[in-house]
Design a protein around this motif. Structure first.
Motif, PDB file in Angstrom:
ATOM      1  N   GLU A   3       0.866  -1.189   0.000  1.00  0.00           N
ATOM      2  CA  GLU A   3       0.000   0.000   0.000  1.00  0.00           C
ATOM      3  C   GLU A   3       0.898   1.233   0.000  1.00  0.00           C
ATOM      4  N   TYR A   4       0.744   2.070  -1.013  1.00  0.00           N
ATOM      5  CA  TYR A   4       1.549   3.281  -1.154  1.00  0.00           C
ATOM      6  C   TYR A   4       0.706   4.515  -0.868  1.00  0.00           C
ATOM      7  N   GLU A   5       1.372   5.574  -0.412  1.00  0.00           N
ATOM      8  CA  GLU A   5       0.711   6.869  -0.277  1.00  0.00           C
ATOM      9  C   GLU A   5       0.160   7.272  -1.636  1.00  0.00           C
ATOM     10  N   LYS A   6      -1.060   7.772  -1.654  1.00  0.00           N
ATOM     11  CA  LYS A   6      -1.701   8.175  -2.907  1.00  0.00           C
ATOM     12  C   LYS A   6      -1.503   9.666  -3.147  1.00  0.00           C
ATOM     13  N   ALA A   7      -1.464  10.014  -4.420  1.00  0.00           N
ATOM     14  CA  ALA A   7      -1.374  11.417  -4.816  1.00  0.00           C
ATOM     15  C   ALA A   7      -2.777  12.011  -4.726  1.00  0.00           C
ATOM     16  N   LEU A   8      -3.000  12.852  -3.733  1.00  0.00           N
ATOM     17  CA  LEU A   8      -4.320  13.454  -3.544  1.00  0.00           C
ATOM     18  C   LEU A   8      -4.476  14.741  -4.343  1.00  0.00           C
ATOM     19  N   ASN A  22      14.486   7.888  -5.112  1.00  0.00           N
ATOM     20  CA  ASN A  22      15.653   7.989  -4.244  1.00  0.00           C
ATOM     21  C   ASN A  22      15.726   6.843  -3.235  1.00  0.00           C
ATOM     22  N   ALA A  23      14.600   6.205  -2.963  1.00  0.00           N
ATOM     23  CA  ALA A  23      14.577   5.027  -2.088  1.00  0.00           C
ATOM     24  C   ALA A  23      14.868   3.740  -2.872  1.00  0.00           C
ATOM     25  N   GLY A  24      15.014   3.850  -4.200  1.00  0.00           N
ATOM     26  CA  GLY A  24      15.263   2.671  -5.028  1.00  0.00           C
ATOM     27  C   GLY A  24      14.040   1.799  -5.214  1.00  0.00           C
ATOM     28  N   ASP A  25      12.856   2.372  -5.078  1.00  0.00           N
ATOM     29  CA  ASP A  25      11.596   1.620  -5.103  1.00  0.00           C
ATOM     30  C   ASP A  25      10.936   1.682  -6.489  1.00  0.00           C
ATOM     31  N   ALA A  26      11.364   0.791  -7.382  1.00  0.00           N
ATOM     32  CA  ALA A  26      10.819   0.769  -8.742  1.00  0.00           C
ATOM     33  C   ALA A  26       9.328   0.441  -8.745  1.00  0.00           C
ATOM     34  N   ALA A  27       8.888  -0.448  -7.869  1.00  0.00           N
ATOM     35  CA  ALA A  27       7.456  -0.778  -7.797  1.00  0.00           C
ATOM     36  C   ALA A  27       6.665   0.446  -7.347  1.00  0.00           C
ATOM     37  N   GLY A  28       7.211   1.215  -6.409  1.00  0.00           N
ATOM     38  CA  GLY A  28       6.546   2.427  -5.950  1.00  0.00           C
ATOM     39  C   GLY A  28       6.461   3.477  -7.031  1.00  0.00           C
ATOM     40  N   ALA A  31       3.789   2.411  -9.448  1.00  0.00           N
ATOM     41  CA  ALA A  31       2.446   2.576  -8.872  1.00  0.00           C
ATOM     42  C   ALA A  31       1.884   3.977  -9.096  1.00  0.00           C
ATOM     43  N   LEU A  32       2.717   4.910  -9.537  1.00  0.00           N
ATOM     44  CA  LEU A  32       2.261   6.275  -9.837  1.00  0.00           C
ATOM     45  C   LEU A  32       1.647   6.385 -11.232  1.00  0.00           C
ATOM     46  N   TYR A  33       1.654   5.292 -11.989  1.00  0.00           N
ATOM     47  CA  TYR A  33       1.167   5.279 -13.369  1.00  0.00           C
ATOM     48  C   TYR A  33      -0.078   4.407 -13.500  1.00  0.00           C
ATOM     49  N   GLU A  34      -0.973   4.798 -14.410  1.00  0.00           N
ATOM     50  CA  GLU A  34      -2.109   3.937 -14.745  1.00  0.00           C
ATOM     51  C   GLU A  34      -1.598   2.673 -15.429  1.00  0.00           C
ATOM     52  N   HIS A  54       7.667  -0.437 -14.690  1.00  0.00           N
ATOM     53  CA  HIS A  54       8.318  -1.024 -13.515  1.00  0.00           C
ATOM     54  C   HIS A  54       9.660  -1.633 -13.907  1.00  0.00           C
ATOM     55  N   ALA A  55       9.685  -2.428 -14.967  1.00  0.00           N
ATOM     56  CA  ALA A  55      10.926  -3.069 -15.418  1.00  0.00           C
ATOM     57  C   ALA A  55      11.977  -2.020 -15.793  1.00  0.00           C
ATOM     58  N   LEU A  56      11.553  -0.972 -16.482  1.00  0.00           N
ATOM     59  CA  LEU A  56      12.477   0.100 -16.863  1.00  0.00           C
ATOM     60  C   LEU A  56      13.081   0.746 -15.622  1.00  0.00           C
ATOM     61  N   TRP A  57      12.243   1.086 -14.636  1.00  0.00           N
ATOM     62  CA  TRP A  57      12.743   1.768 -13.441  1.00  0.00           C
ATOM     63  C   TRP A  57      13.601   0.845 -12.580  1.00  0.00           C
ATOM     64  N   GLU A  58      13.379  -0.455 -12.625  1.00  0.00           N
ATOM     65  CA  GLU A  58      14.295  -1.366 -11.930  1.00  0.00           C
ATOM     66  C   GLU A  58      15.701  -1.221 -12.487  1.00  0.00           C
ATOM     67  N   LYS A  59      15.819  -1.128 -13.808  1.00  0.00           N
ATOM     68  CA  LYS A  59      17.133  -0.963 -14.448  1.00  0.00           C
ATOM     69  C   LYS A  59      17.729   0.405 -14.109  1.00  0.00           C
ATOM     70  N   VAL A  60      16.931   1.457 -14.241  1.00  0.00           N
ATOM     71  CA  VAL A  60      17.425   2.811 -13.985  1.00  0.00           C
ATOM     72  C   VAL A  60      17.873   2.957 -12.532  1.00  0.00           C
TER      73      VAL A  60
END
Length: 121
Positions: A3-8, A22-28, A31-34, A54-60
């Motif tokens: 469960e992630y904080e939602k953009a209100l 900055n936390a290295g959280d590719a899944a997080g 989760a900001l994308y549809e 998600h896969a792209l951000w894991e690499k980045v």
């Protein structure tokens, strides 16, 4: 998925992106994308869908880059759609995102153009 904080507010997405990156959280970050979002990255390419993002951000994020908060430009809102943007601190163009409010009231990115460069560059 955790469960992630939602953009209100539409502007919250940029802050959450920087915090999660900055936390290295590719899944997080993903989760900001549809589910079917489109990301114009890497430069010259398009990444489609939350799973691919998600896969792209894991690499980045494997290289542990550091992102800084950038002051957002005024957000344009029309109903459940908004346009957010920030000028990069290095003055190299602009960043823009189209976000949509979901049924729960939170916002997710639909289209993300993280790098615009001025003509002639």
């Amino acid at each position: 998925m955790p469960e992630y904080e939602k953009a209100l507010r539409p502007e919250d997405i940029t802050r959450l992106f920087v915090e999660r990156s900055n936390a290295g959280d590719a899944a997080g970050v993903a989760a900001l994308y549809e589910e079917e979002a489109v990301l114009a990255f890497p430069p010259g390419e398009v990444t489609v869908g939350r799973e691919a993002i998600h896969a792209l951000w894991e690499k980045v994020l494997a290289d542990r880059p550091r992102f800084e908060q950038e002051q957002p430009l005024p957000t344009l809102v029309s109903g459940d759609i908004a346009l957010t943007s920030t000028p990069p601190k290095d003055g190299s163009g602009a960043r823009a995102q189209v976000v949509r409010r979901g049924p729960d009231g939170s916002w997710l990115r639909v289209l993300d153009q993280p790098e615009f460069t001025p003509p002639g560059r």
